[in-house]
Motif scaffolding. Structure first.
Motif, PDB file in Angstrom:
ATOM      1  N   PHE A  65       0.815  -1.211   0.000  1.00  0.00           N
ATOM      2  CA  PHE A  65       0.000   0.000   0.000  1.00  0.00           C
ATOM      3  C   PHE A  65       0.850   1.262   0.000  1.00  0.00           C
ATOM      4  N   VAL A  82      -6.538   6.930  -8.036  1.00  0.00           N
ATOM      5  CA  VAL A  82      -7.494   6.097  -7.305  1.00  0.00           C
ATOM      6  C   VAL A  82      -8.722   6.917  -6.920  1.00  0.00           C
ATOM      7  N   LEU A 102      -5.370  -1.425  -6.766  1.00  0.00           N
ATOM      8  CA  LEU A 102      -6.086  -0.354  -6.082  1.00  0.00           C
ATOM      9  C   LEU A 102      -7.033   0.381  -7.033  1.00  0.00           C
TER      10      LEU A 102
END
Length: 426
Positions: free
Chosen positions: A233, A245, A366
């Motif tokens: 992450f 994102v 993601l």
């Protein structure tokens, strides 16, 4: 057997999967007004159809990737198809009981299966043949997304929507006469045959994948420590990833919201019956297909980020018209939006992972998970409609705001070295 013939049947089978998840996403605008009627829902409750589907994607995306890495492409596809088919068959007891909760569970299961298929089929199709023509194969396979987007409203409009739309006064009279429950059950039963056929077709595909030998086409192994380091992450510390994102989250919310309430919107703004409205929606999705091709052409002359700014600005103007002008003009404005939003998912995706190298794996995951925006924004639209006495027209200000966010992202990336947007399945 030549190499070309070796890959032909697997290629055909895997390409068929692209149709399945496109069908799932684009049948929702039919299910929302239909189940709203059959289960007597308000706009917020009917929007939970999108919530169930896109939460399925959010919850299953990482497990699907893990399953593919551990067990390979073929087992992942078969497992995804089994989930998809089982979810379709769950529509039968859902209709029998007229339970909205059961319908939502069925949709979640179908979405879980579609997540497996989408996670696996996109990379796998590039392995089925000459690496030099991988891009052409992927583009051809992804054209079936457009086919699914176009056919889903047509099929749903013909075989699910009944065209019977009683006024509240008529429904109240039916309740007093004791005929209301029979009418509602008849509406609920309309989904039985279409989803039974879908389930049967999907399980036929399961049988074909079981007997056809598929090349795994696995890539060379990556050092475990390197793979763990890149699949982290921490990639969100990179500004382009973080903002991509966010933009993807808002874009998918806008895309889903624009289509999901189109039939309700058409009825509200120009009193268009549900079946003709489903045909209008199908026509709008033709615009989505055409927009993919023309957008790719325009990117030869305009950078992807700048085109993203231009298209998102046009969407804002169209939705301003849709929110405040009555009659056919409002409907036509919404119908034009899919053409201009067609490039957005793949362009945001490409800008988000550009130049990341191995870190693009986590960034890609993601960006796929960001489609959970499709679960939340339609619910907000439904709530705004309910709060304003059923004014679904004003709720189209919510996707308008989403497109502003997309435009800001495009502007932030417009001065960078950019790549031609990758094609995608959304």
């Amino acid at each position: 057997m030549s190499s070309k013939n070796k890959y032909l049947l697997p290629f055909i089978l895997v390409t068929s999967l692209f149709f399945l998840w496109a069908f799932l996403h684009n049948i929702n605008p039919i299910l929302i007004p239909h189940l709203k009627k059959a289960c007597q829902l308000n706009d917020t409750q009917s929007a939970l159809i999108d919530f169930a589907v896109y939460m399925g994607y959010f919850a299953i995306a990482l497990p699907a990737g893990w399953f593919m890495n551990k067990y390979g492409y073929k087992k992942g596809i078969i497992f995804g198809l089994v989930l998809y088919g089982a979810g379709a068959l769950l529509f039968l007891p859902s209709a029998d009981t007229r339970s909205y909760t059961f319908f939502l569970i069925a949709l979640f299961v179908i979405a879980a299966g579609a997540t497996f298929l989408e996670t696996i089929a996109n990379p796998y199709i590039t392995k089925l043949g000459d690496p030099a023509t991988a891009t052409q194969r992927l583009n051809f396979a992804q054209s079936f997304n457009g086919v699914g987007a176009f056919l889903a409203p047509l099929i749903g409009g013909k075989f699910i929507l009944t065209g019977i739309e009683h006024s509240p006064d008529t429904l109240k009279a039916m309740e007093q006469s004791g005929t209301l429950q029979a009418y509602l059950q008849e509406e609920a039963n309309a989904v039985r045959m279409p989803y039974l056929i879908i389930g049967i077709v999907v399980f036929i595909l399961v049988a074909l994948f079981l007997v056809v030998k598929l090349p795994e086409g696995e890539e060379a192994t990556v050092d475990a420590n390197q793979k763990e380091d890149k699949f982290s992450f921490s990639v969100l510390a990179i500004p382009q990833v973080r903002w991509a994102v966010l933009a993807q989250f808002f874009y998918v919310g806008a895309q889903v919201g624009v289509g999901s309430f189109f039939i309700r919107f058409s009825k509200y703004t120009m009193d268009l019956p549900e079946i003709p409205a489903s045909q209008y929606l199908s026509l709008a999705m033709v615009g989505f297909m055409v927009g993919r091709f023309t957008g790719t052409f325009f990117m030869k002359f305009i950078s992807p980020a700048r085109l993203l700014v231009i298209y998102s600005s046009i969407c804002v103007v169209l939705l301003l018209l849709a929110s405040f002008v009555s009659g056919p003009i409002a409907v036509y404005a919404v119908m034009a939006v899919p053409f201009f939003m067609s490039i957005m998912f793949p362009t945001i995706f490409a800008l988000g992972i550009a130049g990341l190298g191995a870190a693009s794996r986590m960034a890609s995951s993601l960006l796929v998970m960001a489609i959970v925006g499709g679960a939340f924004f339609p619910v907000l639209m439904g709530q705004l409609s309910d709060l304003t006495g059923g004014n679904i027209q004003i709720s189209y200000l919510i996707p308008l705001i989403c497109f502003i966010v997309v435009g800001i992202f495009g502007y932030s990336q417009s001065n960078k070295n950019e790549v031609v947007a990758l094609q995608s399945g959304h």
